[in-house]
Design an enzyme around this catalytic site. Structure first.
Site, mmCIF file in Angstrom:
data_model
loop_
_atom_site.group_PDB
_atom_site.id
_atom_site.type_symbol
_atom_site.label_atom_id
_atom_site.label_comp_id
_atom_site.label_asym_id
_atom_site.label_seq_id
_atom_site.Cartn_x
_atom_site.Cartn_y
_atom_site.Cartn_z
ATOM 1 N N HIS A 1 14.109 14.202 -21.303
ATOM 2 C CA HIS A 1 14.190 14.081 -22.762
ATOM 3 C C HIS A 1 12.855 14.616 -23.257
ATOM 4 O O HIS A 1 11.872 13.879 -23.368
ATOM 5 C CB HIS A 1 14.416 12.623 -23.180
ATOM 6 C CG HIS A 1 15.731 12.075 -22.685
ATOM 7 N ND1 HIS A 1 16.003 10.749 -22.554
ATOM 8 C CD2 HIS A 1 16.860 12.712 -22.274
ATOM 9 C CE1 HIS A 1 17.234 10.583 -22.087
ATOM 10 N NE2 HIS A 1 17.774 11.766 -21.909
ATOM 11 N N HIS B 1 19.607 16.773 -26.423
ATOM 12 C CA HIS B 1 18.177 16.474 -26.563
ATOM 13 C C HIS B 1 17.415 17.696 -26.089
ATOM 14 O O HIS B 1 17.954 18.527 -25.355
ATOM 15 C CB HIS B 1 17.800 15.230 -25.742
ATOM 16 C CG HIS B 1 18.305 15.258 -24.316
ATOM 17 N ND1 HIS B 1 17.647 15.912 -23.312
ATOM 18 C CD2 HIS B 1 19.425 14.736 -23.749
ATOM 19 C CE1 HIS B 1 18.341 15.772 -22.179
ATOM 20 N NE2 HIS B 1 19.423 15.079 -22.416
ATOM 21 N N HIS C 1 24.162 4.385 -18.756
ATOM 22 C CA HIS C 1 23.010 4.532 -17.852
ATOM 23 C C HIS C 1 23.286 3.945 -16.476
ATOM 24 O O HIS C 1 22.393 3.416 -15.811
ATOM 25 C CB HIS C 1 21.761 3.873 -18.473
ATOM 26 C CG HIS C 1 21.232 4.652 -19.649
ATOM 27 N ND1 HIS C 1 20.333 4.132 -20.547
ATOM 28 C CD2 HIS C 1 21.481 5.903 -20.059
ATOM 29 C CE1 HIS C 1 20.069 5.037 -21.475
ATOM 30 N NE2 HIS C 1 20.753 6.122 -21.205
ATOM 31 N N ASP D 1 0.823 -1.222 0.000
ATOM 32 C CA ASP D 1 0.000 0.000 0.000
ATOM 33 C C ASP D 1 0.855 1.269 0.000
ATOM 34 O O ASP D 1 0.381 2.350 0.335
ATOM 35 C CB ASP D 1 -0.976 -0.007 1.183
ATOM 36 C CG ASP D 1 -0.248 -0.071 2.510
ATOM 37 O OD1 ASP D 1 0.986 -0.282 2.502
ATOM 38 O OD2 ASP D 1 -0.908 0.085 3.547
ATOM 39 N N GLU E 1 28.099 18.190 -19.689
ATOM 40 C CA GLU E 1 26.732 18.488 -20.134
ATOM 41 C C GLU E 1 26.216 19.767 -19.494
ATOM 42 O O GLU E 1 26.258 19.919 -18.264
ATOM 43 C CB GLU E 1 25.807 17.322 -19.761
ATOM 44 C CG GLU E 1 24.342 17.594 -20.071
ATOM 45 C CD GLU E 1 23.449 16.377 -19.845
ATOM 46 O OE1 GLU E 1 23.761 15.559 -18.965
ATOM 47 O OE2 GLU E 1 22.437 16.258 -20.563
ATOM 48 N N HIS F 1 26.681 8.247 -28.300
ATOM 49 C CA HIS F 1 25.370 8.893 -28.153
ATOM 50 C C HIS F 1 25.365 10.228 -28.883
ATOM 51 O O HIS F 1 26.384 10.653 -29.421
ATOM 52 C CB HIS F 1 24.996 9.052 -26.668
ATOM 53 C CG HIS F 1 25.948 9.872 -25.852
ATOM 54 N ND1 HIS F 1 25.995 11.249 -25.896
ATOM 55 C CD2 HIS F 1 26.897 9.498 -24.942
ATOM 56 C CE1 HIS F 1 26.903 11.692 -25.049
ATOM 57 N NE2 HIS F 1 27.476 10.651 -24.460
ATOM 58 N N ARG G 1 32.067 12.903 -19.685
ATOM 59 C CA ARG G 1 30.986 13.634 -20.354
ATOM 60 C C ARG G 1 30.891 15.000 -19.694
ATOM 61 O O ARG G 1 31.113 15.132 -18.485
ATOM 62 C CB ARG G 1 29.661 12.879 -20.251
ATOM 63 C CG ARG G 1 28.497 13.606 -20.920
ATOM 64 C CD ARG G 1 27.249 12.736 -21.166
ATOM 65 N NE ARG G 1 26.630 12.229 -19.959
ATOM 66 C CZ ARG G 1 26.757 10.985 -19.514
ATOM 67 N NH1 ARG G 1 27.491 10.107 -20.181
ATOM 68 N NH2 ARG G 1 26.159 10.595 -18.398
ATOM 69 N N GLU H 1 25.989 17.884 -24.690
ATOM 70 C CA GLU H 1 26.625 16.887 -23.828
ATOM 71 C C GLU H 1 27.523 15.890 -24.548
ATOM 72 O O GLU H 1 27.242 14.695 -24.574
ATOM 73 C CB GLU H 1 25.560 16.134 -23.024
ATOM 74 C CG GLU H 1 24.395 15.584 -23.836
ATOM 75 C CD GLU H 1 23.445 14.759 -22.955
ATOM 76 O OE1 GLU H 1 23.921 13.868 -22.247
ATOM 77 O OE2 GLU H 1 22.229 15.032 -22.985
HETATM 78 N N1 GLY Z 1 20.658 12.418 -17.872
HETATM 79 C C1 GLY Z 1 20.086 11.964 -19.053
HETATM 80 C C2 GLY Z 1 20.750 12.516 -20.225
HETATM 81 O O1 GLY Z 1 21.770 13.151 -20.090
HETATM 82 O O2 GLY Z 1 20.287 12.415 -21.315
HETATM 83 MN MN MN Z 2 21.064 14.930 -21.106
HETATM 84 MN MN MN Z 3 22.410 14.066 -18.275
#
Ligand code: GLY
Ligand code: MN
Ligand code: MN
Length: 448
Positions: free
Chosen positions: A364, A357, A246, A43, A419, A353, A417, A396
């Protein structure tokens, strides 16, 4: 989810704009429910999060709510929401209730949600078209079928059912792609909170801690500034974990000499932020780490320069890929010429990648990446979307090096990375997440 009192005029303006669009298609009725509550176990429920499209049109935060808009010769906007219920309110908290909601949220009418089954067939009857999420949700489809059956059964009394349906979510996606002033204000604030959290994480990082301890620093900073949630599950990845795109914050130990990649952003009043920083656990980049870091930063600069009105969606990605591919050749990760590497796409071994986005209520975010409408000719695809002021996107780029015999060992297990979130302005773009340093020297200074 409770959202603080806010100026509700942008929501009414969006409903008006949607009804104007509906009228250009001959008018009709739009029907949209918010998200359902979701059980986590037994619950206990997941923290409630409204449907983005629903909230975009209403500002209404409670579950079990529907918005109905009728665009004809006149506009009508109607809310269905949970009725007042003293017993439930003692257990679960305050409910706005239809009476207060109509007044407070600027609807022409509001009904208790229990009256949907009675009211909807009457509202749908004689409307030329439906504007609904098309084939998006089984229960919604079932309700719609029930209401339409009721309208059809009214046929002998002269009522007709709508003759066509338009995908409401596609119309809203197009609207949401260009943010209004109040959205950009919220996104700036979300970006500032997230940047502060990344600074806090950098300051807290030292060898011997675990990934989850750094995640806790991020969450602490998000929440103490009023953010209601993370915009997505935080990635806190050290060493080779950074090469798992991920990855979640786990329990790996932060080791002297390794990097830490953090991809984390808060959600504020329904809007996402999305930041990645990569920095050395001990506060000083090694030579190979720094070499790759500076390539990724250069790639981000190149993409940022192509983030301006009139540029196409893919221009930034192509600019970033050129810099990354050249850097990979220069550092011995790839051999051959730049043109050859771009043509063969061998760079995707280390950069798999895209460079960004759309960003908005969803991390996204909605919005077509190509121009709407038909392709220019049978053998052409639609052109990439042209950037316009008010669009918001992430930038990114990254490099991820897995160990392999043909890869210089000094780069093994390095994942980087960088971003930031960009608002397209009249002349270029504004990076709204630069409250956290990004240059390697500045990061080292902050961590020293
Ligand atoms: N954190 C998700 C992305 O960078 O697309
Ligand atoms: Mn992102
Ligand atoms: Mn991100």
């Amino acid at each position: 989810m409770s959202i603080p009192a806010q100026d509700l005029s942008p929501f009414a303006a969006r409903r008006k704009r949607l009804m104007d669009i509906m009228r250009t298609r001959g008018g009709g009725i739009a029907i949209l429910p918010t998200a359902r509550e979701a059980v986590r176990n037994r619950d206990a429920e997941f923290p409630y999060r409204f449907d983005s499209d629903f909230f975009y049109l209403t500002g209404f935060p409670e579950p079990e709510a529907w918005v109905v808009l009728v665009a004809g010769r006149e506009d009508r906007s109607i809310l269905f929401c949970r009725g007042k219920n003293l017993e439930r309110e003692i257990w679960d908290g305050y409910r706005i209730g239809p009476e207060a909601a109509a007044d407070q949220f600027g609807f022409d009418q509001a009904f208790p949600v229990e009256s949907l089954a009675d009211e909807l067939p009457k509202l749908i009857a004689d409307q030329p078209a439906l504007f609904v999420p098309l084939a998006g949700d089984r229960l919604f489809d079932l309700s719609l079928r029930t209401w339409l059956d009721k309208v059809r059964a009214m046929g002998r009394s002269g009522a007709t059912a709508p003759g066509c349906a338009h995908d409401l979510r596609a119309i809203l996606a197009e609207m949401r792609l260009v943010k209004d002033a109040s959205e950009i204000d919220t996104m700036r604030r979300a970006g500032a909170i997230s940047a502060g959290a990344h600074v806090r994480a950098m300051r807290a990082t030292r060898p011997g801690l675990r990934e989850y301890e750094i995640e806790a620093e991020l969450l602490h900073e998000f929440r103490r500034h009023g953010s209601q949630s993370v915009a997505y599950n935080s990635i806190v990845a050290t060493g080779h974990n950074a090469c798992v795109l991920h990855y979640r914050a786990g329990d790996a130990e932060l080791k002297d000499g390794d990097l830490l990649l953090i991809d984390a952003g808060c959600e504020l009043d329904g809007y996402a932020s999305d930041i990645t920083r990569t920095f050395p656990v001990n506060g000083r980049f090694s030579g190979p780490q720094r070499a790759l870091y500076d390539i990724v930063l250069e790639a981000q600069k190149a993409a940022t320069a192509h983030t301006r009105p009139g540029a196409r969606w893919n221009d930034g990605h192509e600019a970033a890929v050129r810099v990354l591919a050249q850097g990979m050749i220069d550092e011995g990760l790839l051999s051959g010429t730049l043109d050859g590497v771009l043509e063969s796409q061998h760079y995707t071994r280390f950069y798999m990648h895209r460079t960004g986005h759309w960003l908005g209520m969803d991390v996204h975010d909605v919005g077509d990446y190509r121009e709407p409408g038909a392709p220019p000719s049978a053998d052409e695809t639609r052109p990439w979307r042209m950037l316009r002021p008010g669009m918001v996107l992430t930038i990114e780029p990254g490099i991820y090096v897995r160990p392999a015999a043909d890869v210089p060992e000094r780069f093994w297990d390095i994942g980087i990375r960088i971003e930031d979130d960009a608002v397209v302005t009249e002349t270029g773009c504004e990076l709204i997440t630069r409250g956290v340093p990004v240059a390697a020297d500045e990061i080292e200074a902050l961590m020293s």
